[in-house]
Design an enzyme around this catalytic site. Structure first.
Site, PDB file in Angstrom:
ATOM      1  CD  GLN A 190      -2.860  -1.150   2.349  1.00  0.00           C
ATOM      2  OE1 GLN A 190      -2.574  -1.795   3.358  1.00  0.00           O
ATOM      3  NE2 GLN A 190      -3.963  -0.447   2.269  1.00  0.00           N
ATOM      4  CG  HIS A 239      -0.881  -6.072   5.357  1.00  0.00           C
ATOM      5  ND1 HIS A 239      -0.920  -5.400   6.571  1.00  0.00           N
ATOM      6  CD2 HIS A 239      -2.007  -5.722   4.701  1.00  0.00           C
ATOM      7  CE1 HIS A 239      -2.038  -4.668   6.631  1.00  0.00           C
ATOM      8  NE2 HIS A 239      -2.705  -4.842   5.518  1.00  0.00           N
ATOM      9  CG  ASN A 281      -3.453  -7.461   7.881  1.00  0.00           C
ATOM     10  OD1 ASN A 281      -3.609  -6.871   8.938  1.00  0.00           O
ATOM     11  ND2 ASN A 281      -4.202  -7.199   6.818  1.00  0.00           N
ATOM     12  CD  GLU A 282      -7.860  -6.698   8.241  1.00  0.00           C
ATOM     13  OE1 GLU A 282      -8.413  -6.729   7.139  1.00  0.00           O
ATOM     14  OE2 GLU A 282      -8.016  -5.783   9.058  1.00  0.00           O
TER      15      GLU A 282
HETATM   16  C1  GCO Z   1      -7.531  -4.069   5.822  1.00  0.00           C
HETATM   17  C2  GCO Z   1      -6.095  -3.887   5.849  1.00  0.00           C
HETATM   18  C3  GCO Z   1      -5.629  -2.495   5.586  1.00  0.00           C
HETATM   19  C4  GCO Z   1      -6.688  -1.519   5.057  1.00  0.00           C
HETATM   20  C5  GCO Z   1      -7.358  -0.798   6.199  1.00  0.00           C
HETATM   21  C6  GCO Z   1      -8.414   0.185   5.688  1.00  0.00           C
HETATM   22  O1  GCO Z   1      -8.139  -4.067   6.878  1.00  0.00           O
HETATM   23  O2  GCO Z   1      -8.027  -4.265   4.724  1.00  0.00           O
HETATM   24  O3  GCO Z   1      -5.461  -4.389   6.983  1.00  0.00           O
HETATM   25  O4  GCO Z   1      -4.676  -2.785   4.615  1.00  0.00           O
HETATM   26  O5  GCO Z   1      -6.088  -0.599   4.207  1.00  0.00           O
HETATM   27  O6  GCO Z   1      -7.986  -1.696   7.032  1.00  0.00           O
HETATM   28  O7  GCO Z   1      -9.443  -0.526   5.068  1.00  0.00           O
END
Ligand code: GCO
Length: 445
Positions: A59, A149, A193-194
């Protein structure tokens, strides 16, 4: 006779449904503060609490070649391109961290830089990440490194990425290589991440790479992400038992749009289970969607919490593509199309508490190009955080998303989350008023 039986049955069913709705309304409250009566200055944080911001390689760094750039081109999406040119401007950006008085910074490593083709390693990028870590440490800023990520090498995507269990080995090898290079100065690691966002956006909704729409693949990828995390956790702890290793979990809350609806409630509970509950039980019990994942059980030294909002669910759930979600009458929309709901941060913390590990807020922020909402958003969420600490929850840090306006995945550059505005023509960073407010909050503590 039969008529009476049917009526009796029907009556019993209605009574059952009503009592279930009453039970759920009590068990799953949706609290809303009267913010006009809240003193947002009433904050209390321990001096050990860490204040930071978060970014992600794809990003901010710029000029990558990976699964995302392939997806952007293949789907006519806005290209990430130069992003914030952070790969070249990282020193100036780290000075912004110091100017804000921060002592923690979460960023991610870009695997595609380190291993551009399978088995071919390039040490220069790892050297640069090492220089970044040295600079952060010299500034008294704790580096928090995310190993995955959303982005990874295109060659790994072509092999199926996380959709194939046999590919996890290559991911673990990459994580070990980074860990060996940085773990003498980095003690806090986020493996993935997520996982829920990655799997649902990429395999159910097709908005993220690889752009699939397959519920079966989605559940498989969710399981493999948890398995991959478990294997990385074991491999890194073996190298350095005192390393603190976690995962960054997006906890989105699902509330029934109509709290009396016998349809909205099961939908909300189902989405809650799919998005949050399945992952938590995977960590607690080493089992997800009827599949044993023993390597995942207890595989957290801390849990990262990415919190943004709640989603009001009902049959009228809007097409996710246009990202317009319903809101409560008194709520305000963020530019992303979901409402600001700071009270949900407390609920997300309470959801993670049963994991019995420290919580790091690894992301919280708002899409707000004109900086009209971010100040209030910051104050409310930090106030909620202060109350949670006062009530005994073990929260160790707050990382605002994000330091800079950056590439917002499928939304491209249309969403601006930065404490600093970025002019993507000139790459000029300008601190927003909300950034100044965050600095004041941090400086006072
Ligand atoms: C997500 C990611 C981030 C996003 C942020 C805003 O949650 O998608 O971790 O990369 O950019 O959350 O949406």
């Amino acid at each position: 006779m039969w008529g009476r039986l049917v009526l009796l049955g029907l009556g019993a069913f209605v009574v059952f449904k009503l009592s279930l709705i009453l039970y759920r309304r009590r068990k799953f409250p949706e609290p809303h503060e009267d913010w006009s009566t809240v003193d947002l200055e009433d904050l209390d944080f321990p001096t050990s609490f860490r204040w930071g911001t978060a970014t992600a390689a794809h990003q901010v760094e710029g000029h990558l070649v990976n699964n995302w750039t392939v997806h952007e081109a293949a789907n006519g999406l806005e290209q990430s391109g130069a992003a914030c040119d952070h790969w070249n401007r990282w020193r100036e950006d780290f000075q912004l961290l110091s100017d804000l008085g921060l002592n923690s910074y979460r960023f991610s490593i870009e695997w595609s830089r380190l291993e551009p083709s399978e088995g071919v390693w390039d040490d220069e990028p790892l050297e640069r990440y090492s220089n970044m870590v040295d600079d952060l440490v010299a500034r008294g800023i704790r580096p928090v490194v995310t190993l995955h990520h959303f982005s990874h090498p295109a060659w790994w995507e072509e092999k199926g990425g996380f959709a194939k269990q046999e590919n996890i080995r290559a991911f673990v090898a990459y994580c070990e290589r980074v860990f060996e290079a940085l773990s003498d100065r980095v003690d806090t690691w986020v493996t993935i991440n997520e996982p829920t966002v990655f799997s649902i956006m990429g395999y159910a909704l097709g908005m993220f790479p690889p752009g699939k729409r397959s519920p079966r693949s989605t559940l498989r990828v969710m399981r493999h992400l948890l398995s991959a995390h478990g294997h990385v956790y074991a491999a890194l702890k073996k190298k350095q038992p005192e390393a603190q290793i976690g995962m960054a979990k997006n906890v989105t809350l699902f509330d029934p749009k109509n709290r009396w609806s016998p349809i909205d409630w099961p939908l909300a509970r189902l989405l809650e289970r799919l998005w949050n509950g399945a992952w938590r039980s995977g960590i607690q019990h080493g089992r997800m969607f009827f599949t044993d994942i023993p390597e995942a059980k207890g595989s957290l030294d801390f849990v990262g919490l990415n919190y943004y909002t709640h989603v009001l669910t009902g049959l009228s759930l809007p097409a996710l593509r246009n990202m317009r979600f319903p809101k409560r009458r008194h709520e305000v929309f963020t530019e992303f199309g979901y409402p600001m709901y700071a009270e949900g941060l407390r609920r997300a913390i309470e959801f993670l508490a049963p994991l019995n590990v420290p919580i790091e807020i690894t992301e919280n922020g708002v899409a707000d190009a004109n900086d009209a909402l971010r100040g209030e958003h910051l104050k409310r969420h930090i106030w909620v955080l202060s109350r949670a600490l006062a009530d005994g929850y073990d929260v160790r840090s707050y990382h605002h998303w994000s330091l800079l306006d950056n590439f917002e995945w499928a939304e491209g550059y249309s969403m601006r989350f930065g404490l600093h505005h970025v002019d993507f023509e000139t790459q000029q960073r300008t601190l927003r008023q909300s950034g100044d407010l965050y600095r004041n909050i941090v400086q006072k503590r």
